[in-house]
Design an enzyme around this catalytic site. Structure first.
Site, short mmCIF file in Angstrom:
data_model
loop_
_atom_site.label_atom_id
_atom_site.label_comp_id
_atom_site.label_asym_id
_atom_site.label_seq_id
_atom_site.Cartn_x
_atom_site.Cartn_y
_atom_site.Cartn_z
N ASP A 61 0.60 -1.24 0.14
CA ASP A 61 0.10 0.04 0.02
C ASP A 61 0.85 1.26 -0.17
OD1 ASP A 61 -1.55 -2.10 1.05
OD2 ASP A 61 -2.29 -1.33 2.48
N GLU A 232 -10.29 -2.83 4.64
CA GLU A 232 -9.19 -2.07 4.89
C GLU A 232 -9.06 -0.70 4.35
OE1 GLU A 232 -6.16 -5.94 4.94
OE2 GLU A 232 -6.63 -5.28 2.90
C1 FRU Z 1 -3.91 -3.63 2.84
C2 FRU Z 1 -3.10 -4.05 4.12
C3 FRU Z 1 -3.34 -3.06 5.38
C4 FRU Z 1 -2.49 -3.28 5.96
C5 FRU Z 1 -1.27 -3.37 5.13
C6 FRU Z 1 -0.11 -4.52 5.62
O1 FRU Z 1 -3.30 -4.02 1.60
O2 FRU Z 1 -3.51 -5.45 4.34
O3 FRU Z 1 -4.62 -3.52 5.86
O4 FRU Z 1 -2.21 -2.25 7.05
O5 FRU Z 1 -1.70 -4.20 4.14
O6 FRU Z 1 1.08 -4.58 4.98
#
Ligand code: FRU
Length: 518
Positions: A61, A232
């Site tokens: 992300d 998320e």
């Molecule tokens: C989304 C996610 C988030 C988390 C991060 C962990 O892709 O799963 O919810 O904070 O990636 O790398």
């Protein structure tokens, strides 16, 4: 003796020459090796040439997107030690134009509270947090500490985001007994001069408020929409409708994994009102608005502090196969940054429009243009084109054809089809035969989006990079983002039509410069 001396010197010179040649050959080999040279690195197979990707290792992300002192900062979920998910930290890059990026050192690393998961960053210009002792204000990052539980923490920076100090009172929001409790997105709510945080909590979004970024108060929750997977990376922002500053709406965006429109992970958005406390959806709770109809646009986040522009970027991947995509020594690329607006579409209400940022025009090479041409099956007006980094802008008037569009990254036995089906009013990307896809059974496939002609016309805006296609239908009304892994030699382009004709009103094709090679 003399001749012997000359002989010795001669032999010595030859040995020296061989030695120097060997060293420089070695240096050449070393610097040409992708592992050792940051320019060489960006020449690997599948390496995107005008999209952001880290030099090496795993990325997911975008995090902490903030515009500050003339620079766009992009932090991102990063594993400094490997090409799979793990050791989650915040990588860091900056840009003056959202197009060319400079890599900076890793910004945040795991600590005793756990790994550093996704989150956001704000400019605390009036030092509401009291964290800035010497300077009037600075950057504050709000992220999830992911250890035994997930909780929200702060870090602050007084040197434009290069180094960070973690707040000693972390976590600022401890875990209330919810397993998935993460991804804080903080915005400034000007009307009440307060900070608002959105948090993904399992199957819903929670909203909190704070005057100082440290003490947070729970306000409300939002749980409408698609629930095929865990929620998320939420987002919330306000935009004018049809460019009218006196008529604004709020957009709440949230990702889900799995359960998205093309399978696996993806995003949905809602349009409504936000009164500083609660988000009220204008539309029925089960009416889903998908952000992107491809498989590879996830965890999108907007930049903080860009005045009247709203720009977001997403991770071009899907949790279904993210760890298996065949790239090395890096894994993960960002989408193009996209500017967001709201527009009323007849029969559909207010829609979120995504357009690649205009700054990208700077990397266009000389255009190739066509106008007013009837296209019939069997001819390919683009047969001279050969490129794996192109931008296509086309407008068609629908004729008798049932399908038309472009075949890109065409090789002897592979191609990616970007088309429009006139019977079904459907835009699509077909990557069933686009290249390497054996790494995961859910990768190959065709992804479709509903798209209605306007005055019997369809517009396509397409970006093709070494390992991705992004398709914007009818000026950003519908988007399909998909990764592809064709052979580098598959550079052909075709304008095709099936079962009838189509009128090509205008077509511009630009090759695009690499943002990595000077
Ligand atoms: C989304 C996610 C988030 C988390 C991060 C962990 O892709 O799963 O919810 O904070 O990636 O790398």
């Amino acid at each position: 003796m003399k001749s012997l001396k000359i002989g010795n010197t001669f032999i010595f010179m030859i040995i020296l020459a061989i030695f120097i040649t060997a060293i420089s050959m070695n240096a050449l080999i070393v610097s040409a090796s992708p592992e050792n040279d940051s320019v060489g690195l960006y020449l690997e197979k599948y390496r995107p040439q005008f999209h952001f990707s880290p030099e090496r290792n795993w990325m997911n992300d975008p995090n902490g997107l903030v515009f500050y002192n003339g620079k766009y900062h992009m932090f991102y979920q990063y594993n400094p030690y490997g090409n799979k998910w793990g050791n989650m930290s915040w990588g860091h890059a900056i840009s003056k134009d959202l197009v060319h990026w400079e890599h900076l050192p890793v910004a945040l690393r795991p600590d005793k509270l756990g790994m550093i998961f996704s989150g956001s960053a704000v400019v605390d210009k009036h030092n509401t947090s009291g964290l800035f002792k010497e300077k009037p204000g600075g950057l504050v990052a709000i992220y999830t500490s992911a250890g035994e539980t997930q909780q929200q923490s702060l870090a602050y920076s007084t040197d434009d985001g290069v180094t960070w100090t973690k707040y000693e009172g972390n976590p600022v929001i401890p875990n209330p007994g919810i397993e998935d409790f993460r991804d804080p997105k903080v915005i400034w709510y000007e009307k009440e001069k307060k900070w608002v945080m959105l948090l993904a909590a399992g199957d819903h979004v929670r909203l909190y408020s704070s005057k100082n970024l440290i003490d947070w108060e729970y306000m409300s929750k939002f749980d409408e929409g698609a629930h095929g997977g865990v929620w998320e990376c939420p987002e919330l922002f306000e935009l004018p409708v049809n460019g009218d500053p006196n008529n604004t709406k709020w957009v709440l965006q949230v990702d889900l994994n799995p359960g998205a429109v093309a399978g696996g992970s993806g995003g949905q958005y809602f349009i409504g009102e936000f009164d500083g406390k609660t988000f009220i959806n204008d539309n029925p709770p089960d009416e889903i608005r998908w952000v992107d109809y491809g498989k590879d646009f996830y965890a999108t986040q907007t930049w903080f502090n860009t005045n009247n522009r709203k720009i977001w970027i997403g991770w071009m991947n899907n949790w279904e196969y993210a760890e298996f995509i065949p790239t090395h020594p890096w894994r993960g690329a960002m989408s193009l940054p996209r500017e967001l607006t709201l527009k009323t579409i007849p029969g559909e209400g207010i829609k979120l429009i995504q357009d690649p940022v205009i700054e990208l025009q700077a990397i266009r090479q000389r255009p190739n243009e066509w106008k007013d041409q009837r296209i019939i099956p069997g001819q390919n007006i683009l047969s001279d084109m050969n490129s794996n980094t192109i931008e296509i802008r086309a407008e068609f008037e629908i004729g008798s054809a049932t399908e038309f569009g472009f075949k890109v990254r065409k090789g002897k036995s592979e191609e990616t089809i970007i088309g429009y089906n006139t019977d079904r009013n459907q835009l699509f990307v077909d990557r069933t035969n686009s290249g390497e896809d054996q790494f995961h059974e859910q990768f190959a496939g065709k992804h479709t989006a509903p798209l209605h002609p306007v005055d019997n016309r369809i517009k396509l805006h397409i970006f093709v990079d070494h390992s991705s296609v992004e398709v914007f239908g009818n000026t950003g009304e519908r988007v399909i983002t998909d990764r592809i892994f064709p052979e580098p030699s598959s550079k052909g382009v075709e304008l095709y039509v099936e079962n009838g004709d189509v009128q090509l009103l205008s077509l511009t094709v630009n090759e695009l410069d690499s943002i990595w090679q000077k």
